[in-house]
Design a protein around this motif. Structure first.
Motif, mmCIF file in Angstrom:
data_model
loop_
_atom_site.group_PDB
_atom_site.id
_atom_site.type_symbol
_atom_site.label_atom_id
_atom_site.label_comp_id
_atom_site.label_asym_id
_atom_site.label_seq_id
_atom_site.Cartn_x
_atom_site.Cartn_y
_atom_site.Cartn_z
ATOM 1 N N SER A 198 -5.542 -0.475 5.590
ATOM 2 C CA SER A 198 -6.456 0.653 5.683
ATOM 3 C C SER A 198 -6.844 0.798 7.155
ATOM 4 N N VAL A 199 -7.526 1.877 7.508
ATOM 5 C CA VAL A 199 -7.765 2.178 8.927
ATOM 6 C C VAL A 199 -9.238 2.494 9.167
ATOM 7 N N ILE A 200 -9.757 1.936 10.249
ATOM 8 C CA ILE A 200 -11.146 2.147 10.667
ATOM 9 C C ILE A 200 -11.139 2.960 11.958
ATOM 10 N N ASN A 201 -11.787 4.131 11.918
ATOM 11 C CA ASN A 201 -11.783 5.039 13.067
ATOM 12 C C ASN A 201 -13.148 5.198 13.717
ATOM 13 N N ALA A 202 -14.150 4.490 13.218
ATOM 14 C CA ALA A 202 -15.494 4.602 13.794
ATOM 15 C C ALA A 202 -16.328 3.392 13.374
ATOM 16 N N ALA A 203 -17.346 3.099 14.169
ATOM 17 C CA ALA A 203 -18.252 1.984 13.865
ATOM 18 C C ALA A 203 -19.302 2.461 12.865
ATOM 19 N N ASN A 204 -18.835 2.705 11.654
ATOM 20 C CA ASN A 204 -19.682 3.195 10.569
ATOM 21 C C ASN A 204 -19.819 2.073 9.543
ATOM 22 N N ALA A 205 -21.018 1.504 9.426
ATOM 23 C CA ALA A 205 -21.205 0.322 8.582
ATOM 24 C C ALA A 205 -20.836 0.605 7.130
ATOM 25 N N ARG A 206 -21.231 1.762 6.621
ATOM 26 C CA ARG A 206 -20.935 2.087 5.220
ATOM 27 C C ARG A 206 -19.428 2.171 4.985
ATOM 28 N N GLY A 207 -18.743 2.839 5.887
ATOM 29 C CA GLY A 207 -17.299 2.979 5.737
ATOM 30 C C GLY A 207 -16.568 1.651 5.868
ATOM 31 N N ILE A 208 -16.971 0.855 6.844
ATOM 32 C CA ILE A 208 -16.301 -0.434 7.070
ATOM 33 C C ILE A 208 -16.537 -1.368 5.886
ATOM 34 N N GLU A 209 -17.745 -1.388 5.364
ATOM 35 C CA GLU A 209 -18.010 -2.229 4.191
ATOM 36 C C GLU A 209 -17.167 -1.777 2.996
ATOM 37 N N ALA A 210 -16.988 -0.462 2.844
ATOM 38 C CA ALA A 210 -16.162 0.051 1.742
ATOM 39 C C ALA A 210 -14.701 -0.350 1.929
ATOM 40 N N ASP A 259 0.838 -1.205 0.000
ATOM 41 C CA ASP A 259 0.000 0.000 0.000
ATOM 42 C C ASP A 259 0.870 1.250 0.000
ATOM 43 N N LYS A 260 0.297 2.340 -0.481
ATOM 44 C CA LYS A 260 1.033 3.600 -0.619
ATOM 45 C C LYS A 260 0.454 4.691 0.272
ATOM 46 N N GLY A 261 -0.074 4.280 1.422
ATOM 47 C CA GLY A 261 -0.624 5.263 2.348
ATOM 48 C C GLY A 261 -2.134 5.355 2.259
ATOM 49 N N LEU A 262 -2.685 6.304 3.015
ATOM 50 C CA LEU A 262 -4.120 6.360 3.250
ATOM 51 C C LEU A 262 -4.744 7.627 2.669
ATOM 52 N N GLU A 263 -5.989 7.471 2.220
ATOM 53 C CA GLU A 263 -6.790 8.620 1.818
ATOM 54 C C GLU A 263 -7.264 9.378 3.061
ATOM 55 N N ALA A 264 -7.803 10.583 2.863
ATOM 56 C CA ALA A 264 -8.424 11.312 3.966
ATOM 57 C C ALA A 264 -9.635 10.532 4.473
ATOM 58 N N GLU A 265 -9.950 10.702 5.740
ATOM 59 C CA GLU A 265 -11.047 9.942 6.336
ATOM 60 C C GLU A 265 -12.388 10.318 5.713
ATOM 61 N N ALA A 266 -13.193 9.299 5.445
ATOM 62 C CA ALA A 266 -14.572 9.466 4.982
ATOM 63 C C ALA A 266 -15.394 8.315 5.529
ATOM 64 N N ASP A 267 -16.587 8.600 6.031
ATOM 65 C CA ASP A 267 -17.449 7.561 6.631
ATOM 66 C C ASP A 267 -16.707 6.792 7.718
ATOM 67 N N GLY A 268 -15.848 7.485 8.457
ATOM 68 C CA GLY A 268 -15.177 6.877 9.597
ATOM 69 C C GLY A 268 -14.016 5.969 9.256
ATOM 70 N N VAL A 269 -13.606 5.918 7.982
ATOM 71 C CA VAL A 269 -12.485 5.057 7.593
ATOM 72 C C VAL A 269 -11.516 5.821 6.701
ATOM 73 N N GLN A 270 -10.301 5.316 6.640
ATOM 74 C CA GLN A 270 -9.315 5.799 5.686
ATOM 75 C C GLN A 270 -8.995 4.651 4.732
ATOM 76 N N LEU A 271 -9.451 4.795 3.502
ATOM 77 C CA LEU A 271 -9.175 3.799 2.478
ATOM 78 C C LEU A 271 -7.734 3.928 2.004
ATOM 79 N N MET A 272 -7.255 2.927 1.292
ATOM 80 C CA MET A 272 -5.920 2.980 0.709
ATOM 81 C C MET A 272 -5.911 3.911 -0.503
ATOM 82 N N LYS A 273 -4.823 4.630 -0.660
ATOM 83 C CA LYS A 273 -4.632 5.414 -1.874
ATOM 84 C C LYS A 273 -4.450 4.458 -3.056
ATOM 85 N N PRO A 274 -4.732 4.931 -4.286
ATOM 86 C CA PRO A 274 -4.457 4.082 -5.454
ATOM 87 C C PRO A 274 -2.981 3.679 -5.482
#
Length: 297
Positions: free
Chosen positions: A143-155, A105-120
């Protein structure tokens, strides 16, 4: 190198995975903890030279063998370098009996829906081909999960498995790492959502495919047993996530079938100024404790 032998070691080996994959952003902190100040280098190349010297010192230590360290995760530059004159992945497997992985992985995107997805990951196919040629067994992607957000975690889980399928297609074993931040107030709820999302994705994998999972130590002991026991999972490993080594070991020992993949907790107490005898003794003590916790269950 035989993939079958490495797969068997990962499936059956009694030991843990050393995470030696600090990248550009985390390297200065890792070097500070090792007793090397930022004044010791003048550019990024010098910084990575110092980091490689630390990693090589660990890998060549008499304490670092496949008897207790069954795998090691490498940074891309580490894969491209040598240890004792041998390309790093080959050194690990041929000289130490340690299965080599590559952080991709090449680092993390900005947080959205309580998660930080991987950068391309630009040039991923070429990187995976280089890894195969170098003798790498598998990859790791975080990738990183910062909240119990179902949409973000599923993504986050969907992204991990999509990347995992690409890694499998290249002939490598993916370690999927959707890390739950250990300090969040709804950590247990996030872990429940995460487990459900992972199980759903695992059930969609073909019967002849497996992944590995790297997860934060759970709030409830043995919470990840359904993942440990799933036929599509080769191994579940745990990150220390900021816990001190003794605390991480204590939690790990209570979780059946989960082994360590520690980074900072492995190198805790190591210092560039230590003599080889002191360094090897400290590393040996760390390896012994992490190993004991990993095989306790």
């Amino acid at each position: 190198m035989t993939t079958a032998a490495m797969t068997a070691k990962m499936r059956e080996g009694r030991g843990f995975i050393a995470a030696l994959d600090q990248s550009g952003g985390s390297t200065p902190k890792a070097l500070r903890q090792y007793g090397i100040a930022e004044t010791a280098w003048s550019d990024e190349a010098g910084m990575f030279d110092l980091m490689h010297a630390m990693r090589a010192r660990i890998m060549t230590s008499p304490a670092f063998t496949g008897e207790k360290v069954i795998g090691a995760i490498l940074f891309e530059q580490t894969m491209d370098r040598t240890v004792d004159g041998t390309p790093t992945a080959r050194f690990l497997w041929e000289k130490r009996g340690v299965v080599p992985f590559l952080k991709i992985d090449k680092g993390l995107e900005a947080e959205a829906d309580g998660v930080q997805l991987m950068k391309p990951i630009a040039g991923l196919d070429a990187l995976l081909a280089r890894a195969v040629a170098a003798g790498i067994f598998g990859t790791k992607e975080r990738s990183v999960i910062n909240a119990a957000n179902a949409r973000g975690i599923e993504a986050a889980v969907a992204q991990q498995f999509a990347l995992g399928r690409q890694v499998i297609a290249a002939g490598l074993m993916p370690i999927l790492e959707p890390e739950v931040t250990i300090s969040i107030p709804d950590k247990a709820a996030a872990e429940s959502l995460l487990r459900d999302a992972i199980l759903a994705e695992l059930d969609r994998l073909p019967a002849d495919q497996q992944v590995m999972l790297k997860l934060s130590l759970p709030s409830v002991d043995n919470f990840y047993l359904p993942l440990v026991d799933h036929p599509r999972v080769l191994r579940v490993v745990a990150l220390s996530g900021g816990h001190a080594r003794d605390a991480a070991n204590a939690i790990l020992a209570r979780n059946r079938g989960v082994i360590a993949s520690f980074s900072r907790a492995l190198t805790e107490g190591l210092n560039a100024q230590q003599s080889d005898a002191e360094f090897n003794a400290m590393l040996g003590q760390a390896i012994e404790g992490i190993w004991a916790a990993s095989v306790a269950g």
